[in-house]
Design an enzyme around this catalytic site. Structure first.
Site, PDB file in Angstrom:
ATOM      1  N   GLY A 102      18.667  35.750   8.229  1.00 46.02           N
ATOM      2  CA  GLY A 102      18.582  34.656   7.426  1.00 46.02           C
ATOM      3  C   GLY A 102      19.237  34.530   6.072  1.00 46.02           C
ATOM      4  CB  THR A 125      17.052  31.907   9.521  1.00 50.35           C
ATOM      5  OG1 THR A 125      15.937  31.241   8.972  1.00 50.35           O
ATOM      6  CG2 THR A 125      18.414  30.974   9.065  1.00 50.35           C
ATOM      7  CG  ASP A 127      13.955  28.914   7.600  1.00 51.56           C
ATOM      8  OD1 ASP A 127      12.713  28.548   8.446  1.00 51.56           O
ATOM      9  OD2 ASP A 127      13.571  29.870   6.721  1.00 51.56           O
ATOM     10  NE  ARG A 162      -9.172  11.611  17.128  1.00 55.04           N
ATOM     11  CZ  ARG A 162      -9.645  12.164  17.791  1.00 55.04           C
ATOM     12  NH1 ARG A 162      -9.083  13.143  18.613  1.00 55.04           N
ATOM     13  NH2 ARG A 162     -10.989  12.345  17.958  1.00 55.04           N
ATOM     14  CG  MET A 169       7.046  27.869   9.815  1.00 61.09           C
ATOM     15  SD  MET A 169       7.571  29.432  10.554  1.00 61.09           S
ATOM     16  CE  MET A 169       5.906  30.319  10.174  1.00 61.09           C
ATOM     17  N   GLY A 170      10.111  25.979   7.911  1.00 62.24           N
ATOM     18  CA  GLY A 170      11.243  25.622   7.217  1.00 62.24           C
ATOM     19  C   GLY A 170      11.600  26.238   5.647  1.00 62.24           C
ATOM     20  CD  GLU A 222       7.044  27.081   5.664  1.00 62.99           C
ATOM     21  OE1 GLU A 222       5.925  27.591   6.032  1.00 62.99           O
ATOM     22  OE2 GLU A 222       8.265  27.493   5.784  1.00 62.99           O
TER      23      GLU A 222
HETATM   24  O1  F6P Z   1      12.424  32.213   7.377  1.00 67.48           O
HETATM   25  C1  F6P Z   1      11.685  31.784   8.446  1.00 67.48           C
HETATM   26  C2  F6P Z   1      10.287  31.383   8.334  1.00 67.48           C
HETATM   27  O2  F6P Z   1       9.743  31.246   9.523  1.00 67.48           O
HETATM   28  C3  F6P Z   1      10.038  30.254   7.298  1.00 67.48           C
HETATM   29  O3  F6P Z   1      10.308  29.085   8.119  1.00 67.48           O
HETATM   30  C4  F6P Z   1       8.630  30.562   6.901  1.00 67.48           C
HETATM   31  O4  F6P Z   1       8.519  30.060   5.558  1.00 67.48           O
HETATM   32  C5  F6P Z   1       8.536  31.871   6.831  1.00 67.48           C
HETATM   33  O5  F6P Z   1       9.634  32.621   7.737  1.00 67.48           O
HETATM   34  C6  F6P Z   1       7.270  32.516   7.211  1.00 67.48           C
HETATM   35  O6  F6P Z   1       7.491  33.867   6.885  1.00 67.48           O
HETATM   36  P1  F6P Z   1       6.055  34.880   7.609  1.00 67.48           P
HETATM   37  O7  F6P Z   1       6.551  35.275   8.884  1.00 67.48           O
HETATM   38  O8  F6P Z   1       6.405  36.194   6.746  1.00 67.48           O
HETATM   39  O9  F6P Z   1       4.864  34.198   7.450  1.00 67.48           O
END
Ligand code: F6P
Length: 331
Positions: A102, A125, A127, A162, A169-170, A222
């Protein structure tokens, strides 16, 4: 005999195995010897290296994760580790490295390139935050998972009228939230590149209710900043969803549920487009080595397969705000 070594570094992403396979198969085709490095740069510094053959990469195209294993962090912050690396490459007669990873690992690759370590890199990655790439390997697999999760939530959210808060993630960018939310029909997408107030969020949910839409699915990335002053939010990941949940529950009459999609977004088999992308980029990485083009990232950028100078990679790629405007049409 030229000998290259391939490694995966940092967070895994679906499609990394397809990239490893493509590197190895194209290298074998051109009479390179290929060494696999276990567990990223840390494994390399521990000489955790083995000779790969076609059997090593047989059957791995559809597998998630990385058969090589990975590790996080930059061991080369200690200058002497760069010397150790050079000695190891010399000891094993490795003429070039192929680094799959990444954003942070493209930066490490760039750092090593400046130290005259011959290498090429492959952007992988979930992301999608690496500049000069249209898409990174793993991104479409992740957003497909987000979209399918939102599809499932729609039926239960609408049945119970609801509000659902969904954390995705990201890292520091909103690509997964934006594109996952857009493709899954999110009713509000909160990305880290923007700031929000809680009032805006309540008003949005209320206006949907008054327009006859009795449920809402809110996607929060996140690393979205807490949308209020005087908050008790800590920067620890996963808190944003609890923060929003507590505030919406205590200030609104809606019934609210929350969930964190977490590492499910990163696991599992790669999408078809990630398999194709990984195969193209892996094959191209070896072509670059054949042409003697080191210090580059194999990429599809603006629709074209190309090599990007690693020293051009500075900031993370920010989301496409035009797409955010399109997503808003459907809120
Ligand atoms: O970079 C990829 C990623 O999944 C991000 O989206 C996330 O913030 C991070 O890695 C999570 O890392 P870990 O697996 O260390 O919790």
């Amino acid at each position: 005999m030229r000998r290259i070594a391939v490694l995966t570094a940092g967070a895994d992403s679906p499609g990394q195995n397809a990239a490893i396979r493509a590197v190895a198969r194209n290298a074998f085709q051109h009479n390179y010897e290929v060494m696999g490095v276990k567990n990223g740069f840390k494994g390399l510094l521990h000489e955790d290296i083995f000779i790969m053959d076609s059997g090593t990469v047989s059957g791995i195209l559809p597998l998630g994760g990385t058969i090589l294993g990975t590790s996080v962090g930059n061991p080369f912050q200690e200058k002497e580790k760069i010397e150790t690396l050079k000695q190891i490459l010399h000891k094993f007669s490795i003429t070039a490295l192929v680094v799959i990873g990444g954003f942070s690992y493209m930066k490490i690759a760039s750092q090593l390139d400046k130290e005259d370590i011959p290498l090429v890199a492959i952007p992988a990655t979930i992301d999608n935050d690496i500049p000069f790439t249209d898409k990174t390997i793993g991104f479409t697999s992740a957003i497909e998972f987000v979209a399918h999760s939102l599809d499932r939530l729609h039926s239960t959210a609408s049945s119970h009228h609801r509000v659902f808060l969904v954390e995705v993630m990201g890292g520091g960018t909103g690509w997964i939230g934006l594109m996952g939310g857009l493709s899954g029909g999110a009713d509000l997408i909160l990305i880290p590149e923007k700031t929000y107030t809680l009032e805006q969020i309540y008003e949005h949910i209320e206006s949907r209710q008054s327009n006859g839409k009795e449920f809402s699915i809110i996607v929060a990335c996140e690393e979205v900043m807490p949308p209020m002053e005087n908050h008790t939010y800590s920067s620890k990941k996963c808190d944003i969803i609890n923060y929003l949940y507590d505030n919406i529950c205590s200030n609104c009459s809606f019934e609210v549920r929350k969930l964190v999609l977490g590492h499910l977004q990163r696991g599992g088999a790669p999408s078809v487009s990630d398999r194709i992308l990984a195969t193209q980029l892996g094959v191209e990485a070896v072509e670059m080595l054949k042409r003697g083009e080191v210090g580059k990232m194999s990429s599809i950028y603006q629709g074209k397969l190309c090599g990007i100078d690693l020293n051009k990679i500075e900031e993370r790629k920010k989301v496409d705000f035009e797409l955010l405007d399109i997503a808003k049409l459907f809120y």
